[in-house]
Design a protein around this motif. Sequence first.
Motif, PDB file in Angstrom:
ATOM      1  N   SER A   1       0.809  -1.218   0.000  1.00 55.81           N
ATOM      2  CA  SER A   1       0.000   0.000   0.000  1.00 55.81           C
ATOM      3  C   SER A   1       0.844   1.271   0.000  1.00 55.81           C
ATOM      4  O   SER A   1       0.379   2.332  -0.425  1.00 55.81           O
ATOM      5  N   GLY A   2       2.077   1.187   0.468  1.00 55.73           N
ATOM      6  CA  GLY A   2       2.945   2.359   0.507  1.00 55.73           C
ATOM      7  C   GLY A   2       4.024   2.346  -0.548  1.00 55.73           C
ATOM      8  O   GLY A   2       4.942   3.180  -0.506  1.00 55.73           O
ATOM      9  N   CYS A   3       3.920   1.433  -1.523  1.00 56.45           N
ATOM     10  CA  CYS A   3       4.985   1.245  -2.502  1.00 56.45           C
ATOM     11  C   CYS A   3       4.672   1.872  -3.858  1.00 56.45           C
ATOM     12  O   CYS A   3       3.512   1.965  -4.264  1.00 56.45           O
ATOM     13  N   LEU A   4       5.720   2.280  -4.538  1.00 50.34           N
ATOM     14  CA  LEU A   4       5.636   2.771  -5.911  1.00 50.34           C
ATOM     15  C   LEU A   4       6.190   1.678  -6.827  1.00 50.34           C
ATOM     16  O   LEU A   4       7.337   1.254  -6.673  1.00 50.34           O
ATOM     17  N   LEU A   5       5.374   1.234  -7.772  1.00 48.70           N
ATOM     18  CA  LEU A   5       5.738   0.135  -8.656  1.00 48.70           C
ATOM     19  C   LEU A   5       5.908   0.612 -10.091  1.00 48.70           C
ATOM     20  O   LEU A   5       5.354   1.643 -10.483  1.00 48.70           O
ATOM     21  N   ALA A   6       6.652  -0.156 -10.866  1.00 51.23           N
ATOM     22  CA  ALA A   6       6.827   0.121 -12.291  1.00 51.23           C
ATOM     23  C   ALA A   6       6.448  -1.113 -13.089  1.00 51.23           C
ATOM     24  O   ALA A   6       6.557  -2.240 -12.613  1.00 51.23           O
ATOM     25  N   THR A   7       6.018  -0.881 -14.316  1.00 54.16           N
ATOM     26  CA  THR A   7       5.655  -1.983 -15.194  1.00 54.16           C
ATOM     27  C   THR A   7       5.849  -1.549 -16.636  1.00 54.16           C
ATOM     28  O   THR A   7       6.331  -0.451 -16.916  1.00 54.16           O
ATOM     29  N   GLY A   8       5.498  -2.420 -17.553  1.00 54.73           N
ATOM     30  CA  GLY A   8       5.528  -2.110 -18.971  1.00 54.73           C
ATOM     31  C   GLY A   8       4.301  -2.683 -19.627  1.00 54.73           C
ATOM     32  O   GLY A   8       3.748  -3.684 -19.160  1.00 54.73           O
ATOM     33  N   PHE A   9       3.854  -2.060 -20.703  1.00 52.25           N
ATOM     34  CA  PHE A   9       2.675  -2.537 -21.410  1.00 52.25           C
ATOM     35  C   PHE A   9       3.099  -3.378 -22.606  1.00 52.25           C
ATOM     36  O   PHE A   9       4.068  -3.050 -23.283  1.00 52.25           O
ATOM     37  N   PRO A  10       2.376  -4.452 -22.901  1.00 48.31           N
ATOM     38  CA  PRO A  10       2.669  -5.210 -24.122  1.00 48.31           C
ATOM     39  C   PRO A  10       2.442  -4.333 -25.346  1.00 48.31           C
ATOM     40  O   PRO A  10       1.471  -3.575 -25.393  1.00 48.31           O
ATOM     41  N   TYR A  11       3.354  -4.404 -26.323  1.00 46.75           N
ATOM     42  CA  TYR A  11       3.207  -3.555 -27.496  1.00 46.75           C
ATOM     43  C   TYR A  11       3.100  -4.335 -28.800  1.00 46.75           C
ATOM     44  O   TYR A  11       2.870  -3.760 -29.858  1.00 46.75           O
ATOM     45  N   HIS A  12       3.265  -5.665 -28.752  1.00 44.58           N
ATOM     46  CA  HIS A  12       3.040  -6.425 -29.978  1.00 44.58           C
ATOM     47  C   HIS A  12       2.518  -7.842 -29.722  1.00 44.58           C
ATOM     48  O   HIS A  12       2.034  -8.486 -30.626  1.00 44.58           O
ATOM     49  N   GLN A  13       2.584  -8.304 -28.486  1.00 39.40           N
ATOM     50  CA  GLN A  13       2.037  -9.621 -28.155  1.00 39.40           C
ATOM     51  C   GLN A  13       0.841  -9.392 -27.232  1.00 39.40           C
ATOM     52  O   GLN A  13       0.988  -9.133 -26.055  1.00 39.40           O
ATOM     53  N   PHE A  14      -0.353  -9.524 -27.801  1.00 40.89           N
ATOM     54  CA  PHE A  14      -1.551  -9.101 -27.093  1.00 40.89           C
ATOM     55  C   PHE A  14      -2.419 -10.254 -26.592  1.00 40.89           C
ATOM     56  O   PHE A  14      -3.536 -10.038 -26.138  1.00 40.89           O
ATOM     57  N   ASP A  15      -1.914 -11.478 -26.657  1.00 44.83           N
ATOM     58  CA  ASP A  15      -2.745 -12.614 -26.266  1.00 44.83           C
ATOM     59  C   ASP A  15      -3.071 -12.616 -24.773  1.00 44.83           C
ATOM     60  O   ASP A  15      -4.084 -13.189 -24.358  1.00 44.83           O
ATOM     61  N   LYS A  16      -2.228 -11.957 -23.965  1.00 40.08           N
ATOM     62  CA  LYS A  16      -2.476 -11.909 -22.526  1.00 40.08           C
ATOM     63  C   LYS A  16      -2.866 -10.508 -22.059  1.00 40.08           C
ATOM     64  O   LYS A  16      -2.827 -10.207 -20.874  1.00 40.08           O
ATOM     65  N   GLN A  17      -3.272  -9.690 -23.000  1.00 43.69           N
ATOM     66  CA  GLN A  17      -3.542  -8.293 -22.677  1.00 43.69           C
ATOM     67  C   GLN A  17      -4.674  -8.140 -21.657  1.00 43.69           C
ATOM     68  O   GLN A  17      -4.572  -7.333 -20.726  1.00 43.69           O
ATOM     69  N   ALA A  18      -5.748  -8.911 -21.818  1.00 45.10           N
ATOM     70  CA  ALA A  18      -6.890  -8.777 -20.907  1.00 45.10           C
ATOM     71  C   ALA A  18      -6.491  -9.111 -19.473  1.00 45.10           C
ATOM     72  O   ALA A  18      -6.845  -8.384 -18.523  1.00 45.10           O
ATOM     73  N   GLN A  19      -5.742 -10.207 -19.308  1.00 49.15           N
ATOM     74  CA  GLN A  19      -5.276 -10.580 -17.974  1.00 49.15           C
ATOM     75  C   GLN A  19      -4.390  -9.487 -17.390  1.00 49.15           C
ATOM     76  O   GLN A  19      -4.484  -9.155 -16.204  1.00 49.15           O
ATOM     77  N   TYR A  20      -3.518  -8.961 -18.234  1.00 55.23           N
ATOM     78  CA  TYR A  20      -2.566  -7.959 -17.753  1.00 55.23           C
ATOM     79  C   TYR A  20      -3.279  -6.673 -17.343  1.00 55.23           C
ATOM     80  O   TYR A  20      -2.912  -6.040 -16.348  1.00 55.23           O
ATOM     81  N   MET A  21      -4.306  -6.290 -18.075  1.00 54.44           N
ATOM     82  CA  MET A  21      -5.034  -5.074 -17.726  1.00 54.44           C
ATOM     83  C   MET A  21      -5.785  -5.247 -16.406  1.00 54.44           C
ATOM     84  O   MET A  21      -5.894  -4.305 -15.618  1.00 54.44           O
ATOM     85  N   GLU A  22      -6.278  -6.451 -16.152  1.00 50.72           N
ATOM     86  CA  GLU A  22      -6.908  -6.720 -14.857  1.00 50.72           C
ATOM     87  C   GLU A  22      -5.874  -6.613 -13.731  1.00 50.72           C
ATOM     88  O   GLU A  22      -6.169  -6.093 -12.647  1.00 50.72           O
ATOM     89  N   LEU A  23      -4.682  -7.115 -14.000  1.00 52.14           N
ATOM     90  CA  LEU A  23      -3.602  -7.014 -13.017  1.00 52.14           C
ATOM     91  C   LEU A  23      -3.241  -5.549 -12.768  1.00 52.14           C
ATOM     92  O   LEU A  23      -3.082  -5.133 -11.609  1.00 52.14           O
ATOM     93  N   PHE A  24      -3.125  -4.750 -13.842  1.00 51.39           N
ATOM     94  CA  PHE A  24      -2.850  -3.326 -13.677  1.00 51.39           C
ATOM     95  C   PHE A  24      -3.887  -2.670 -12.781  1.00 51.39           C
ATOM     96  O   PHE A  24      -3.562  -1.891 -11.887  1.00 51.39           O
ATOM     97  N   ALA A  25      -5.144  -2.971 -13.058  1.00 53.04           N
ATOM     98  CA  ALA A  25      -6.240  -2.335 -12.322  1.00 53.04           C
ATOM     99  C   ALA A  25      -6.136  -2.615 -10.831  1.00 53.04           C
ATOM    100  O   ALA A  25      -6.305  -1.702 -10.002  1.00 53.04           O
ATOM    101  N   GLU A  26      -5.851  -3.863 -10.467  1.00 50.72           N
ATOM    102  CA  GLU A  26      -5.735  -4.169  -9.042  1.00 50.72           C
ATOM    103  C   GLU A  26      -4.495  -3.543  -8.432  1.00 50.72           C
ATOM    104  O   GLU A  26      -4.545  -3.015  -7.313  1.00 50.72           O
ATOM    105  N   MET A  27      -3.401  -3.590  -9.147  1.00 48.74           N
ATOM    106  CA  MET A  27      -2.168  -2.994  -8.628  1.00 48.74           C
ATOM    107  C   MET A  27      -2.352  -1.504  -8.378  1.00 48.74           C
ATOM    108  O   MET A  27      -1.878  -0.961  -7.381  1.00 48.74           O
ATOM    109  N   MET A  28      -3.060  -0.829  -9.275  1.00 52.75           N
ATOM    110  CA  MET A  28      -3.284   0.606  -9.106  1.00 52.75           C
ATOM    111  C   MET A  28      -4.083   0.900  -7.842  1.00 52.75           C
ATOM    112  O   MET A  28      -3.877   1.924  -7.190  1.00 52.75           O
TER     113      MET A  28
END
Length: 264
Positions: free
Chosen positions: A150-177
């Motif tokens: 809850s007190g941490c600053l995280l970094a990540t990257g977005f997929p830019y050409h392999q989109f087969d796991k994009q939906a899962q990753y966006m759900e992960l982003f949403a929770e992490m945020m």
Amino acid sequence: MNYEILCAKVIAIARLTGNFIRKESMNFDASAIEFKGLNDLVSYVDKNAEKQLVRNLTKLLPEAGFTTEEETINSKGTVYNWIIDPLDGTTNFIHGIPTYAISIALYEEDKPVIGVVYEINRGEMFYTHKGGPAFLNNKPIRVSSRDKLSGCLLATGFPYHQFDKQAQYMELFAEMMRRCHGLRRIGSAAVDLAYVACGRFDAFFEYNLNSWDVAAGAYLVQQAGGQIMNFDGGDEFIVKREILATNGHIDAEVLETIGRHFNA
């Protein structure tokens, strides 16, 4: 092998190539862009920078092999192998966003012994070698000590050409945020990892990365007291092309969150 002396020579080589990249950024012509694949960009700057690095690193260790992003050379050394990205953050460079870096790692018998990440525009040289701590511009660095997501600053990257796991990753982003102090996407995995090593970020996660993106930065994190793993907590982050770098205090929380979304 004196790794400290060798590392100092690698730093000098990185600075020299960084000067070339910095100069070219002032008058870069966007028409020089080439496409290696969908959203996968390269320019003459990447290629020429890589040639400079290969030429000068070869002088240091003529027997070493190379794994390079732009494939100006690819050869397997018996004992030593360089893993280099001449310009990590090419898309940033092309668009005039000043966050990109040179990444150089040396492996000895499949184990890292030198890691250098040079963030060119800020003039920040992150480096480490076997038997020593991690440094930023000659000052020792350590990962952060924060132990609650809850007190941490995280970094990540977005997929830019392999989109087969994009939906899962966006759900992960949403929770992490929702669960952390903030989530950043800088556009250079090498810089993200260097920032974990010096405590600016508490963790970094991304998938579909290559060895040249992460080899040097991952070693920096480890030498600065952090942890490197793949998304199930194992150590095959290069083979599996997924990486989680942490300060070593929030592993369980981050792995649990990733596992619920990404490995489902």
